[in-house]
Design a protein around this motif. Structure first.
Motif, short mmCIF file in Angstrom:
data_model
loop_
_atom_site.label_atom_id
_atom_site.label_comp_id
_atom_site.label_asym_id
_atom_site.label_seq_id
_atom_site.Cartn_x
_atom_site.Cartn_y
_atom_site.Cartn_z
N ALA A 1 8.18 -2.66 4.44
CA ALA A 1 8.75 -3.83 5.12
C ALA A 1 7.81 -5.02 5.00
CB ALA A 1 9.05 -3.51 6.57
N ALA A 2 6.50 -4.77 5.10
CA ALA A 2 5.52 -5.85 4.93
C ALA A 2 5.63 -6.47 3.55
CB ALA A 2 4.11 -5.32 5.17
N CYS A 3 5.97 -5.63 2.57
CA CYS A 3 6.07 -6.10 1.18
C CYS A 3 7.40 -6.78 0.88
CB CYS A 3 5.88 -4.94 0.22
SG CYS A 3 4.27 -4.12 0.31
N ARG A 4 8.47 -6.35 1.55
CA ARG A 4 9.80 -6.78 1.15
C ARG A 4 10.55 -7.61 2.19
NH1 ARG A 4 12.20 -1.13 -1.48
NH2 ARG A 4 10.27 -0.50 -2.59
N CYS A 5 10.06 -7.64 3.42
CA CYS A 5 10.78 -8.32 4.49
C CYS A 5 9.93 -9.46 5.07
CB CYS A 5 11.15 -7.35 5.61
SG CYS A 5 12.12 -5.92 5.07
N ASP A 6 10.56 -10.29 5.84
CA ASP A 6 9.88 -11.41 6.47
C ASP A 6 9.37 -10.97 7.85
OD1 ASP A 6 8.94 -13.87 7.28
OD2 ASP A 6 10.94 -14.68 7.78
N VAL A 7 8.14 -10.48 7.88
CA VAL A 7 7.53 -10.05 9.13
C VAL A 7 6.15 -10.67 9.27
CG1 VAL A 7 8.80 -7.89 9.34
CG2 VAL A 7 6.65 -7.92 8.08
N ASP A 8 5.77 -10.93 10.49
CA ASP A 8 4.46 -11.54 10.74
C ASP A 8 3.35 -10.50 10.78
OD1 ASP A 8 5.36 -14.35 11.25
OD2 ASP A 8 6.48 -13.36 12.85
N ALA A 9 3.68 -9.28 11.14
CA ALA A 9 2.69 -8.21 11.20
C ALA A 9 3.38 -6.88 10.96
CB ALA A 9 1.98 -8.20 12.56
N ALA A 10 2.69 -5.97 10.28
CA ALA A 10 3.19 -4.62 10.04
C ALA A 10 2.06 -3.64 10.31
CB ALA A 10 3.70 -4.47 8.61
N ILE A 11 2.38 -2.57 11.03
CA ILE A 11 1.37 -1.60 11.44
C ILE A 11 1.90 -0.20 11.15
CG2 ILE A 11 0.05 -0.70 13.40
CD1 ILE A 11 0.51 -3.50 14.72
N GLY A 12 1.06 0.63 10.54
CA GLY A 12 1.47 2.00 10.22
C GLY A 12 0.44 3.01 10.66
N TYR A 13 0.93 4.09 11.27
CA TYR A 13 0.08 5.21 11.68
C TYR A 13 0.34 6.41 10.78
CZ TYR A 13 -1.09 3.14 16.28
OH TYR A 13 -1.56 2.35 17.30
N TYR A 14 -0.71 6.92 10.16
CA TYR A 14 -0.72 8.11 9.32
C TYR A 14 0.53 8.23 8.44
CZ TYR A 14 0.68 9.49 14.13
OH TYR A 14 1.20 9.51 15.40
N GLY A 15 0.71 7.19 7.62
CA GLY A 15 1.82 7.21 6.67
C GLY A 15 1.49 8.03 5.43
N MET A 16 2.51 8.37 4.69
CA MET A 16 2.32 9.10 3.45
C MET A 16 3.12 8.41 2.34
SD MET A 16 5.06 10.28 5.14
CE MET A 16 4.78 11.76 6.09
N GLY A 17 2.59 8.48 1.12
CA GLY A 17 3.30 7.95 -0.03
C GLY A 17 3.09 6.47 -0.30
N MET A 18 2.31 5.79 0.52
CA MET A 18 2.09 4.36 0.30
C MET A 18 1.33 4.10 -1.00
SD MET A 18 1.23 3.02 4.17
CE MET A 18 0.13 4.40 4.51
N GLU A 19 0.52 5.08 -1.43
CA GLU A 19 -0.26 4.91 -2.66
C GLU A 19 0.64 4.76 -3.89
OE1 GLU A 19 0.29 9.35 -2.02
OE2 GLU A 19 -0.12 7.56 -0.80
N ASN A 20 1.91 5.13 -3.75
CA ASN A 20 2.85 5.00 -4.87
C ASN A 20 3.49 3.62 -4.94
OD1 ASN A 20 2.46 7.77 -5.56
ND2 ASN A 20 3.91 8.35 -3.94
N HIS A 21 3.16 2.76 -3.99
CA HIS A 21 3.80 1.44 -3.93
C HIS A 21 2.78 0.32 -3.82
CE1 HIS A 21 7.72 3.37 -3.38
NE2 HIS A 21 7.09 4.21 -2.60
N LEU A 22 1.58 0.57 -4.29
CA LEU A 22 0.54 -0.44 -4.18
C LEU A 22 0.78 -1.64 -5.09
CD1 LEU A 22 -2.54 1.96 -3.93
CD2 LEU A 22 -1.49 0.63 -2.07
N ASP A 23 1.65 -1.48 -6.08
CA ASP A 23 1.97 -2.60 -6.96
C ASP A 23 2.75 -3.68 -6.24
OD1 ASP A 23 4.10 -0.79 -6.71
OD2 ASP A 23 5.01 -1.45 -8.58
N GLU A 24 3.24 -3.39 -5.03
CA GLU A 24 3.99 -4.38 -4.25
C GLU A 24 3.11 -5.14 -3.27
OE1 GLU A 24 7.90 -3.34 -2.75
OE2 GLU A 24 7.75 -1.34 -3.66
N ALA A 25 1.84 -4.81 -3.21
CA ALA A 25 0.97 -5.36 -2.17
C ALA A 25 0.82 -6.88 -2.26
CB ALA A 25 -0.41 -4.70 -2.24
#
Length: 411
Positions: free
Chosen positions: A131-155
């Motif tokens: 959502a931080a990468c694709r949506c209009d948000v002021d802040a995004a917070i994640g606790y113990y997520g998985m699979g984010m390493e597969n989407h680092l190209d969107e950072a």
């Protein structure tokens, strides 16, 4: 506490529900809270209520609605199997669209008066990152997520602030994945990454076998601090604390004191284990063992105050004449008539515009020495000198150290 709202899907293929929790003020900045793989269950609703108490208008969208509306699972083995089934069948791209729809619905509420953020756990953490990468948000917070390493190209698309909390022992996000995430994100000014040593997945979920309260507390403080800076709300914590102290020590009104606190607060005087947990016991403590137990000449002398986003740390001198039994400070000790000055530290946590808890620290040995109850001879303790040196740092140091003179001529 909350109610259900209906959210229109962005693709026009249906309507899904969201749990809505409102702050006591009735309005505030918006927060979309994202579920674990167990659906919008009681745990997630309680977290939503918790963030509403922090001052946010919270919406929890049903992310599994495209598979089965209203998924609400527990944490037994059968529920785990069902949860993983929903997780495996989850279309995360459609999920991001549904989060965007929830954000639109949230922004359309009259109660939502500020910016917006997203916060998620487990699956919800990955979705918060997307959502931080694709949506209009002021802040995004994640606790113990998985699979984010597969989407680092969107950072590069992250426009707001991103905070990610990792568990060092998390098998779903092992060290190799964390290392990739850190390498890609750590140097970015709008990203904060935290890894909590020795803890596992779900360390912030009360009731989890991996729940680790110290890590959960510091992670929550970091999360709310980011939300405060990014979207508010902003409270005058110093004024709130001063009013609380006024009701305690000046007007000595228990009802007014309790009115400055959350519905279920607690107070812990660390050296004597006095105070109370919950409204009923804390009210009893204040009414019968604190407010009118304080001596007539009680005074608080401020030394320093540190004001954070969620708490205050006060350093002060607590001064009084021991003219009555002081249940909370020296319980069971008859009045001695002695005058006492002690350094005292108060760590005061807030939820929204109300006090949540107080942790109060002082040197009990210094109190007992000044009351004549403890003989300091041969002991590494001091009396009123501790207060005097707090006001005058040039007073001698190290007088309690027998070895101090021996180091005078050493290199």
């Amino acid at each position: 506490m909350g109610t259900q709202i209906q959210i229109n899907a962005k693709d026009g293929n249906g309507v899904f529900s969201g749990y809505l929790a409102l702050p006591a003020a009735g309005e505030g900045p918006g927060l979309v809270l994202l579920q674990e793989i167990f659906g919008v269950n009681d745990t997630i609703r309680q977290i939503a209520d918790y963030y509403a108490e922090e001052g946010y208008v919270v919406v929890v969208p049903d992310l599994f609605w495209r598979q089965e509306p209203g998924v609400e699972l527990g944490y037994d083995e059968a529920s785990w199997q069902k949860a993983f089934g929903f997780f495996q069948g989850f279309d995360q791209d459609k999920g991001v669209e549904d989060i965007d729809a929830a954000l639109s619905a949230l922004k359309g509420l009259k109660e939502c008066t500020g910016g917006t953020g997203v916060l998620g756990f487990c699956l919800g953490a990955r979705m918060a990152y997307l959502a931080a990468c694709r949506c209009d948000v002021d802040a995004a917070i994640g606790y113990y997520g998985m699979g984010m390493e597969n989407h680092l190209d969107e950072a590069d698309n992250i426009g707001g602030r991103l905070v990610l909390h990792f568990a060092e022992q998390d098998e779903y996000c092992p060290a190799a994945a964390r290392n990739d995430i850190y390498a890609a994100l750590e140097s970015r000014d709008n990203v904060e990454l935290y890894t909590y040593p020795g803890v596992d997945h779900a360390f912030a979920r009360p009731g989890s076998e991996h729940y680790h309260k110290p890590s959960a507390l510091i992670a929550h403080e970091r999360s709310v601090a980011v939300l405060r800076k990014a979207i508010g709300p902003h409270y005058n914590l110093s004024h709130l604390w001063d009013k609380h102290c006024e009701y305690e020590f000046d007007t000595r009104n228990v009802d007014d004191t309790m009115a400055t606190m959350v519905a279920e607060p607690y107070v812990n005087h660390i050296p004597t284990l006095t105070g109370g947990v919950g409204y009923k016991d804390l009210y009893r403590f204040y009414k019968h063992h604190f407010v009118d137990s304080n001596p007539a000449d009680t005074s608080l002398v401020p030394i320093s105050r540190t004001i954070g986003d969620t708490q205050i740390v006060d350093e002060l001198l607590f001064c009084f004449t021991h003219d009555r039994e002081i249940d909370w400070l020296v319980p069971g000790i008859e009045p001695t008539g002695k005058y006492v000055e002690i350094p005292l530290v108060a760590v005061v946590k807030f939820r929204g515009d109300k006090l949540y808890h107080e942790h109060i620290y002082w040197d009990q040995a210094s109190v007992l020495v000044q009351l004549g109850i403890l003989d300091p001879t041969g002991l590494p303790v001091a009396g009123r000198e501790t207060a005097a040196k707090l006001l005058d740092e040039t007073l001698p140091s190290n007088k309690l150290m027998p070895t101090w003179p021996s180091s005078a001529n050493k290199d």
